[in-house]
Design a protein around this motif. Sequence first.
Motif, PDB file in Angstrom:
ATOM      1  N   PRO A 133      -9.679 -19.501 -40.791  1.00 34.68           N
ATOM      2  CA  PRO A 133      -9.536 -20.563 -39.858  1.00 34.68           C
ATOM      3  C   PRO A 133      -7.915 -20.846 -39.329  1.00 34.68           C
ATOM      4  O   PRO A 133      -7.696 -21.394 -38.397  1.00 34.68           O
ATOM      5  N   GLY A 134      -7.000 -20.090 -39.997  1.00 32.44           N
ATOM      6  CA  GLY A 134      -5.654 -20.163 -39.705  1.00 32.44           C
ATOM      7  C   GLY A 134      -4.951 -19.015 -40.168  1.00 32.44           C
ATOM      8  O   GLY A 134      -5.164 -18.511 -41.352  1.00 32.44           O
ATOM      9  N   HIS A 135      -3.778 -18.599 -39.176  1.00 34.81           N
ATOM     10  CA  HIS A 135      -3.138 -17.679 -39.632  1.00 34.81           C
ATOM     11  C   HIS A 135      -1.692 -18.070 -39.958  1.00 34.81           C
ATOM     12  O   HIS A 135      -1.159 -18.891 -39.218  1.00 34.81           O
ATOM     13  N   LEU A 136      -1.038 -17.245 -40.817  1.00 36.64           N
ATOM     14  CA  LEU A 136       0.042 -17.665 -41.447  1.00 36.64           C
ATOM     15  C   LEU A 136       1.040 -16.538 -41.578  1.00 36.64           C
ATOM     16  O   LEU A 136       0.704 -15.408 -41.990  1.00 36.64           O
ATOM     17  N   VAL A 137       2.419 -16.443 -41.129  1.00 37.60           N
ATOM     18  CA  VAL A 137       3.344 -15.503 -41.388  1.00 37.60           C
ATOM     19  C   VAL A 137       4.330 -16.499 -41.920  1.00 37.60           C
ATOM     20  O   VAL A 137       4.796 -17.569 -41.380  1.00 37.60           O
ATOM     21  N   GLN A 138       4.953 -15.993 -43.305  1.00 37.11           N
ATOM     22  CA  GLN A 138       5.833 -16.932 -43.896  1.00 37.11           C
ATOM     23  C   GLN A 138       6.882 -16.284 -44.615  1.00 37.11           C
ATOM     24  O   GLN A 138       6.615 -15.253 -45.268  1.00 37.11           O
ATOM     25  N   VAL A 139       7.919 -16.749 -44.674  1.00 31.56           N
ATOM     26  CA  VAL A 139       9.259 -16.145 -45.324  1.00 31.56           C
ATOM     27  C   VAL A 139       9.886 -17.409 -45.918  1.00 31.56           C
ATOM     28  O   VAL A 139       9.884 -18.433 -45.493  1.00 31.56           O
ATOM     29  N   GLN A 140      10.501 -17.200 -47.237  1.00 31.43           N
ATOM     30  CA  GLN A 140      11.409 -17.910 -47.932  1.00 31.43           C
ATOM     31  C   GLN A 140      12.411 -18.437 -47.014  1.00 31.43           C
ATOM     32  O   GLN A 140      13.308 -17.271 -46.609  1.00 31.43           O
ATOM     33  N   TRP A 141      12.745 -19.492 -46.752  1.00 33.17           N
ATOM     34  CA  TRP A 141      14.053 -19.905 -45.810  1.00 33.17           C
ATOM     35  C   TRP A 141      15.279 -20.366 -46.646  1.00 33.17           C
ATOM     36  O   TRP A 141      16.072 -19.643 -46.813  1.00 33.17           O
ATOM     37  N   PHE A 142      15.091 -21.419 -47.560  1.00 38.93           N
ATOM     38  CA  PHE A 142      15.997 -21.538 -48.542  1.00 38.93           C
ATOM     39  C   PHE A 142      15.368 -22.492 -49.594  1.00 38.93           C
ATOM     40  O   PHE A 142      14.304 -23.075 -49.396  1.00 38.93           O
ATOM     41  N   ALA A 143      15.995 -22.526 -50.780  1.00 39.13           N
ATOM     42  CA  ALA A 143      15.475 -23.308 -51.562  1.00 39.13           C
ATOM     43  C   ALA A 143      16.636 -24.480 -52.049  1.00 39.13           C
ATOM     44  O   ALA A 143      17.635 -24.049 -52.181  1.00 39.13           O
ATOM     45  N   VAL A 144      15.947 -25.557 -52.468  1.00 33.36           N
ATOM     46  CA  VAL A 144      16.956 -26.625 -52.881  1.00 33.36           C
ATOM     47  C   VAL A 144      16.202 -27.357 -53.851  1.00 33.36           C
ATOM     48  O   VAL A 144      15.416 -27.949 -53.745  1.00 33.36           O
TER      49      VAL A 144
END
Lengths: 693, 101
Positions: A80-91
């Motif tokens: 039902p949903g498509h996702l492209v994801q990368v880690q941006w930053f971690a805090v």
Amino acid sequence: MRNWDWFTEVVVYPGPQGYLGIAVLGCFLLSFLIQGSLGEWLRGAGKYLSLGLSLTASIISMLMVVNFCTWDVTDTSSPPGHLVQVQWFAVKGLSIKAGILVNGVSVAMLALVTFITFLVHLFSLEYMKNDPRLPRYWALLGLFAFSICGVVLADNLFLIFVFWELVGFCSYLLIGFWFEDPASGPASQKAFIVNRIGDLGFIIALMLMFAGGVDFGLAEASLAVRPMAESTFNTIEEINTIWIGFFLLLGILGKSAQFPLQIWLPDAMVGPTPVSSLLHAATMVAAGVYLLIRIGFLFTEPVLDLMAWIGGFTALIAAISALTQNDIKGVLAYSTISQLGFMVMAVGVGSTFYAYFHLITHAFFKCGLFLAAGAVVHQLHTVQNGQEQHFNVKDIRLMGGLAKKMPFTAGAYLVFAGALAGLPLFSGFISKDGILIGAIEYGLSEGGVAWGPAVFGLIASVLTAFYITRHGLLIFFGKQRFPGPVLPEIRPANWTMRIPLLLLAIGSLGLIKYFLKPVFNTSSFQLLPHPAHGSLPETALMATFVALAVTGVGAAYWMWRSGNLGKQERTSEGILFRLSKNHFYLDQAYERRISKPLIYFAGLLARFDKHIVDGAVNRVASTVVRKDEGWSLSKASAWFDVNIVDGIVNRIAAVVLSFGQRVRKLQGGNLQRYILYALLGLLLLLGALIYLA
Amino acid sequence: MNWSDWVFLVSPFLFCTGVFLVITRRNAVMALLGIELILNAANLNFVLFSNRETGIPHGQMAALFVIVIAAAEVAVALAIILNVYKRFKTVNIDDIDTLKN
């Protein structure tokens, strides 16, 4: 109780659709970068480049819609949903991911935005052709479209906020595009500053979410803040979810021009008309309502109640204000505020789907209305330039009879106006009726004062029909009222202006329902029947709405026939008329109650800064350094340095020097002196001997 | 102090004149002249004091020696001065300072 429909859950699976979303973003970014850097060099070819890129983006997003619609609904594994994801930053252990989330809500909105952006590009070819700063215009349009597509596609609130700010910034630049006009500077600043107030709310909401340890991702947040007991991710306290919803609402009120932050939108008309149409239809103001729908799960009951009231109230007062405006775009601007009020109200009363539907239909017909107004203004402007005549080309009181000269534009305008008024067969009828029925149901289920939004909405819909009829009649019908022989000179709009009007007019017909149906019927995006619908006599309600709209149209027509509309001067202006004309004196109220005290306070601070802070620094400085006659530390120090420190050294040096010079003479290599010294020495010795003896 | 005692003042006068010449004159010949005067002042003292105190002519003998040595000295000195003049084309002792520095 409201029904949580398909917007409340965001379930995502990784998939290739996300990459198409990135391609759309890339098109607009490319357009911005090329126009921004090589625009001057490209000259005439530049506009076709931007046009081509926006067309490409539009085609890609259409493709995404088609992909989306062709899924097998019965296949439960279908994503039902498509996702492209990368880690941006971690805090602090919270990893922020940047990504693209394509689901039913975003894919339809993306198609809408890119399509309207393309039409606006096409329209601008003719409208802006004589502008000296065209590359800048194309670049800004590209950036504007890029940022709104970012808001549409981004998968977490943090990224949405970044694009959200970019949308605000672009609108600031575009509203102030004709910066030679003295009105455009204050207008663009007003838009920017008012939006800042809303954005402050947005930031506070983000901080609250961060404090609650919630990932900003929409999918995760939708699980974390569910007020249901079944959610194990319910990490945020209930009171905080209310506050988060409240502050997010504040941000949306600023962006979507809702009471009390709606004052910037009427002033924003000073920008080029294609920009206004983009701003009012698909980008800037739509961003707020879109976000409202996208994150509908974040809002809890009290916030939704507030939302319903604000939306209804805004719809009413903006509709009242639109009644008496004389600026061709002014009427449309207030109309936009009013229609956005309807959408916000719809989300508030729980019929989120109709808010979304109205957002789409409204985008078509409002964009069309603005482009039609733009075509009129453009043709009048051309005539005016040819004739050296000077009259206000935006004043509808001076127009009339244009339908004969611009029949195509007038025809398209009638379709848009019908849709706005909510007449049957037009798109606005379906969506607005959905909203009104939702509001009535809300009133029924809650009872008492909860009828308020419904009443506001019903009155506003009558007024809507009235003001748009007045607007259309004054522009296109009757006798011409131009000061001079203008009418015979007017030429119809050319094809680059007609094609967008034609396409938008088709989109404003009721047929659009059938195009949208497949999108809304996919697995993630089911158009749930409103459960309460059964209990209402729907046909009767619809008939009532039609009757209300016809009443508005009829009243306007009757007044126009009796010559009471658009008079140059009015002998008596009633209190209601003045309230409407001046938008309830909200601007003046803000000016007096907020701007003036703020400026006064700023003046006080400036004086404090100048006299106390700077004064102290200057006092210290003048104690240390002084140019004029007078005592100062630096002078004392200089005197000490010159006379004491240097003095001692110099004195010692002088003594040594003179001693050395004296001694030097003793050894001058002069034999006779040696003899003399020897003699004197001898005498000294002798004297000593004699003295001692 | 009887009148013959005044003659004792001659030799200091000669000596001082000689020293004065040696110290002040720039000309080497004049300086030599001053030296001669100093020598003669000494000679005069030899003769005067020898005559007055003992009557034995020891002083006169010393004076004779001094005269002889002075003659030799003058010969040597004049030869030096001549050579100096040949080399430096001057007898001004201030200009002859090649040993300096």
